[in-house]
Design a protein around this motif. Sequence first.
Motif, mmCIF file in Angstrom:
data_model
loop_
_atom_site.group_PDB
_atom_site.id
_atom_site.type_symbol
_atom_site.label_atom_id
_atom_site.label_comp_id
_atom_site.label_asym_id
_atom_site.label_seq_id
_atom_site.Cartn_x
_atom_site.Cartn_y
_atom_site.Cartn_z
ATOM 1 N N MET A 186 19.460 136.921 31.260
ATOM 2 C CA MET A 186 18.519 135.858 31.549
ATOM 3 C C MET A 186 17.120 136.327 31.139
ATOM 4 O O MET A 186 16.686 137.407 31.542
ATOM 5 N N PRO A 187 16.406 135.526 30.382
ATOM 6 C CA PRO A 187 15.073 135.941 29.934
ATOM 7 C C PRO A 187 14.076 135.942 31.080
ATOM 8 O O PRO A 187 14.204 135.204 32.044
ATOM 9 N N ARG A 188 13.076 136.798 30.952
ATOM 10 C CA ARG A 188 12.004 136.873 31.940
ATOM 11 C C ARG A 188 10.835 136.020 31.471
ATOM 12 O O ARG A 188 10.437 136.099 30.308
ATOM 13 N N TYR A 189 10.304 135.231 32.378
ATOM 14 C CA TYR A 189 9.182 134.363 32.058
ATOM 15 C C TYR A 189 7.945 134.823 32.812
ATOM 16 O O TYR A 189 8.012 135.139 33.995
ATOM 17 N N GLU A 190 6.834 134.863 32.123
ATOM 18 C CA GLU A 190 5.555 135.172 32.740
ATOM 19 C C GLU A 190 4.904 133.831 33.091
ATOM 20 O O GLU A 190 4.383 133.145 32.220
ATOM 21 N N ILE A 191 4.967 133.466 34.364
ATOM 22 C CA ILE A 191 4.457 132.165 34.783
ATOM 23 C C ILE A 191 2.938 132.161 34.825
ATOM 24 O O ILE A 191 2.295 131.189 34.462
ATOM 25 N N LEU A 192 2.355 133.263 35.278
ATOM 26 C CA LEU A 192 0.904 133.370 35.374
ATOM 27 C C LEU A 192 0.396 134.433 34.401
ATOM 28 O O LEU A 192 1.040 135.455 34.207
ATOM 29 N N SER A 193 -0.765 134.163 33.855
ATOM 30 C CA SER A 193 -1.386 135.134 32.956
ATOM 31 C C SER A 193 -1.881 136.333 33.759
ATOM 32 O O SER A 193 -1.985 136.295 34.986
#
Length: 70
Positions: free
Chosen positions: A1-8
């Motif tokens: 499952m890919p990792r998502y950076e929700i916040l900068s």
Amino acid sequence: MPRYEILSEDAMAVLERGWRRLLSDIGVEFLHEGALERFRAAGQTVEDSVVRFDPDWIMECVANSLGALA
């Protein structure tokens, strides 16, 4: 499952400064005298029913709690 950076990274820094300010400058109200005594004994600033926390103390408590879960 890919990792998502929700916040900068900048947004994370704003959140970090915000929670630290809330706990240390504004504080949290506790209506239980026993809780106030425990925080006072732990070296936190207690004024009437408001506790102002040392953010580094909070981080240490969280780290210790997570270690106990392992």
